[in-house]
Design a protein around this motif. Sequence first.
Motif, PDB file in Angstrom:
ATOM      1  N   LYS A 110       0.841  -1.196   0.000  1.00 38.86           N
ATOM      2  CA  LYS A 110       0.000   0.000   0.000  1.00 38.86           C
ATOM      3  C   LYS A 110       0.878   1.249   0.000  1.00 38.86           C
ATOM      4  O   LYS A 110       2.048   1.197   0.412  1.00 38.86           O
ATOM      5  CB  LYS A 110      -0.929   0.018   1.219  1.00 38.86           C
ATOM      6  N   PRO A 111       0.324   2.370  -0.472  1.00 39.41           N
ATOM      7  CA  PRO A 111       1.122   3.611  -0.477  1.00 39.41           C
ATOM      8  C   PRO A 111       1.348   4.138   0.938  1.00 39.41           C
ATOM      9  O   PRO A 111       0.672   3.724   1.890  1.00 39.41           O
ATOM     10  CB  PRO A 111       0.270   4.567  -1.314  1.00 39.41           C
ATOM     11  N   ILE A 112       2.268   5.079   1.042  1.00 40.67           N
ATOM     12  CA  ILE A 112       2.577   5.741   2.313  1.00 40.67           C
ATOM     13  C   ILE A 112       1.817   7.066   2.368  1.00 40.67           C
ATOM     14  O   ILE A 112       1.795   7.818   1.398  1.00 40.67           O
ATOM     15  CB  ILE A 112       4.086   6.018   2.441  1.00 40.67           C
ATOM     16  N   THR A 113       1.181   7.354   3.494  1.00 40.85           N
ATOM     17  CA  THR A 113       0.480   8.631   3.681  1.00 40.85           C
ATOM     18  C   THR A 113       1.395   9.612   4.421  1.00 40.85           C
ATOM     19  O   THR A 113       1.974   9.262   5.455  1.00 40.85           O
ATOM     20  CB  THR A 113      -0.819   8.438   4.483  1.00 40.85           C
ATOM     21  N   PHE A 114       1.494  10.815   3.888  1.00 46.44           N
ATOM     22  CA  PHE A 114       2.351  11.840   4.486  1.00 46.44           C
ATOM     23  C   PHE A 114       1.456  12.883   5.148  1.00 46.44           C
ATOM     24  O   PHE A 114       0.805  13.676   4.469  1.00 46.44           O
ATOM     25  CB  PHE A 114       3.249  12.461   3.406  1.00 46.44           C
ATOM     26  N   ASP A 115       1.399  12.854   6.482  1.00 51.76           N
ATOM     27  CA  ASP A 115       0.439  13.682   7.210  1.00 51.76           C
ATOM     28  C   ASP A 115       1.079  14.801   8.014  1.00 51.76           C
ATOM     29  O   ASP A 115       0.416  15.419   8.843  1.00 51.76           O
ATOM     30  CB  ASP A 115      -0.413  12.808   8.122  1.00 51.76           C
ATOM     31  N   GLN A 116       2.367  15.063   7.790  1.00 48.31           N
ATOM     32  CA  GLN A 116       3.023  16.191   8.447  1.00 48.31           C
ATOM     33  C   GLN A 116       3.808  16.972   7.397  1.00 48.31           C
ATOM     34  O   GLN A 116       4.412  16.382   6.501  1.00 48.31           O
ATOM     35  CB  GLN A 116       3.995  15.714   9.531  1.00 48.31           C
ATOM     36  N   THR A 117       3.808  18.305   7.554  1.00 51.80           N
ATOM     37  CA  THR A 117       4.591  19.113   6.616  1.00 51.80           C
ATOM     38  C   THR A 117       6.073  19.020   6.965  1.00 51.80           C
ATOM     39  O   THR A 117       6.450  18.752   8.101  1.00 51.80           O
ATOM     40  CB  THR A 117       4.147  20.585   6.654  1.00 51.80           C
ATOM     41  N   GLY A 118       6.896  19.238   5.942  1.00 56.23           N
ATOM     42  CA  GLY A 118       8.333  19.195   6.145  1.00 56.23           C
ATOM     43  C   GLY A 118       9.019  18.509   4.983  1.00 56.23           C
ATOM     44  O   GLY A 118       8.400  18.187   3.966  1.00 56.23           O
ATOM     45  N   VAL A 119      10.312  18.285   5.148  1.00 54.38           N
ATOM     46  CA  VAL A 119      11.122  17.630   4.115  1.00 54.38           C
ATOM     47  C   VAL A 119      11.383  16.188   4.534  1.00 54.38           C
ATOM     48  O   VAL A 119      11.858  15.932   5.637  1.00 54.38           O
ATOM     49  CB  VAL A 119      12.465  18.362   3.914  1.00 54.38           C
ATOM     50  N   VAL A 120      11.033  15.266   3.651  1.00 59.82           N
ATOM     51  CA  VAL A 120      11.250  13.846   3.919  1.00 59.82           C
ATOM     52  C   VAL A 120      12.353  13.362   2.981  1.00 59.82           C
ATOM     53  O   VAL A 120      12.200  13.384   1.758  1.00 59.82           O
ATOM     54  CB  VAL A 120       9.968  13.028   3.685  1.00 59.82           C
ATOM     55  N   GLU A 121      13.439  12.946   3.570  1.00 55.40           N
ATOM     56  CA  GLU A 121      14.577  12.442   2.800  1.00 55.40           C
ATOM     57  C   GLU A 121      14.455  10.926   2.700  1.00 55.40           C
ATOM     58  O   GLU A 121      14.263  10.252   3.710  1.00 55.40           O
ATOM     59  CB  GLU A 121      15.871  12.832   3.509  1.00 55.40           C
ATOM     60  N   ILE A 122      14.538  10.391   1.491  1.00 54.46           N
ATOM     61  CA  ILE A 122      14.397   8.948   1.317  1.00 54.46           C
ATOM     62  C   ILE A 122      15.672   8.352   0.732  1.00 54.46           C
ATOM     63  O   ILE A 122      16.418   9.017   0.016  1.00 54.46           O
ATOM     64  CB  ILE A 122      13.184   8.588   0.430  1.00 54.46           C
ATOM     65  N   GLY A 123      15.910   7.096   1.035  1.00 56.07           N
ATOM     66  CA  GLY A 123      17.078   6.400   0.521  1.00 56.07           C
ATOM     67  C   GLY A 123      16.762   4.928   0.342  1.00 56.07           C
ATOM     68  O   GLY A 123      15.677   4.444   0.697  1.00 56.07           O
ATOM     69  N   CYS A 124      17.712   4.210  -0.222  1.00 61.13           N
ATOM     70  CA  CYS A 124      17.619   2.762  -0.352  1.00 61.13           C
ATOM     71  C   CYS A 124      18.745   2.163   0.472  1.00 61.13           C
ATOM     72  O   CYS A 124      19.907   2.548   0.313  1.00 61.13           O
ATOM     73  CB  CYS A 124      17.753   2.335  -1.817  1.00 61.13           C
ATOM     74  N   ASN A 125      18.386   1.231   1.335  1.00 63.78           N
ATOM     75  CA  ASN A 125      19.381   0.666   2.232  1.00 63.78           C
ATOM     76  C   ASN A 125      20.304  -0.310   1.531  1.00 63.78           C
ATOM     77  O   ASN A 125      21.235  -0.821   2.140  1.00 63.78           O
ATOM     78  CB  ASN A 125      18.681  -0.038   3.405  1.00 63.78           C
ATOM     79  N   ILE A 126      20.061  -0.565   0.257  1.00 63.91           N
ATOM     80  CA  ILE A 126      20.908  -1.481  -0.502  1.00 63.91           C
ATOM     81  C   ILE A 126      21.838  -0.740  -1.436  1.00 63.91           C
ATOM     82  O   ILE A 126      23.005  -1.113  -1.600  1.00 63.91           O
ATOM     83  CB  ILE A 126      20.032  -2.457  -1.321  1.00 63.91           C
ATOM     84  N   HIS A 127      21.328   0.348  -2.046  1.00 67.12           N
ATOM     85  CA  HIS A 127      22.106   1.060  -3.059  1.00 67.12           C
ATOM     86  C   HIS A 127      22.441   2.461  -2.557  1.00 67.12           C
ATOM     87  O   HIS A 127      21.569   3.337  -2.473  1.00 67.12           O
ATOM     88  CB  HIS A 127      21.320   1.117  -4.371  1.00 67.12           C
ATOM     89  N   ASP A 128      23.708   2.642  -2.254  1.00 64.56           N
ATOM     90  CA  ASP A 128      24.152   3.865  -1.592  1.00 64.56           C
ATOM     91  C   ASP A 128      23.895   5.137  -2.399  1.00 64.56           C
ATOM     92  O   ASP A 128      23.796   6.217  -1.837  1.00 64.56           O
ATOM     93  CB  ASP A 128      25.645   3.775  -1.280  1.00 64.56           C
TER      94      ASP A 128
END
Length: 219
Positions: A110-128
Amino acid sequence: MYRPIITLLIALTGPLCHGAEPTGLTLELTDSTTGQPVVDAVIILDSGSENQPAEAEIIQKNREFQPHSLVIARHSKVDFPNRDNTQHHVYSFSPAKVFDLELYAGRPEKPITFDQTGVVEIGCNIHDNMQGFILVTDVNPAGYTDDQGRLDLRLPASANGNAESGLRIWHPRMTDNTRMARFTVNQPYPEFLELSVELSPEPAGDDRLDGLQKRFREL
């Protein structure tokens, strides 16, 4: 992973103007270290139009997040389909949204719901080398700076000329890209507004997420 201190310099120049009608001004954004224009910075006015929740995607393809940055309204849902032939492990520990999609192929449940304002930094724990950003805001962006680091803005004006406008700026290479830089522009507004932010050098290839991933693995 670079972070902290960000140096901001505001210089207001040009003739001044008054009036109860919205006021136009040209914003010019430069890198305080090099003096070069800052291209494709996100500009958000606190007085902008309301941003409506939506459904969006950030895909993983060619071991990259596409798009690299996404602006959404609070309560929006974002899906993270994996279109590579290898598995990814997508995560964020940003205060605005902590989530962890453990190693997967295809589409998450299922998708992720973003319920707070701000900057969300995303990464992949496998590919640096994989890094992306989601900006969650209550208002639509006023726009993005062009090749000259410029953007034409319309600021609201009060009848007595004493109001102020809030302004937020974000760019992925800001030395603190985990938040949007905030400014206040007071009336009477200038016709030309120069802002300067400090950018980090372009990250060197596969080393760009070393710090982020090290912290994640220590949690």
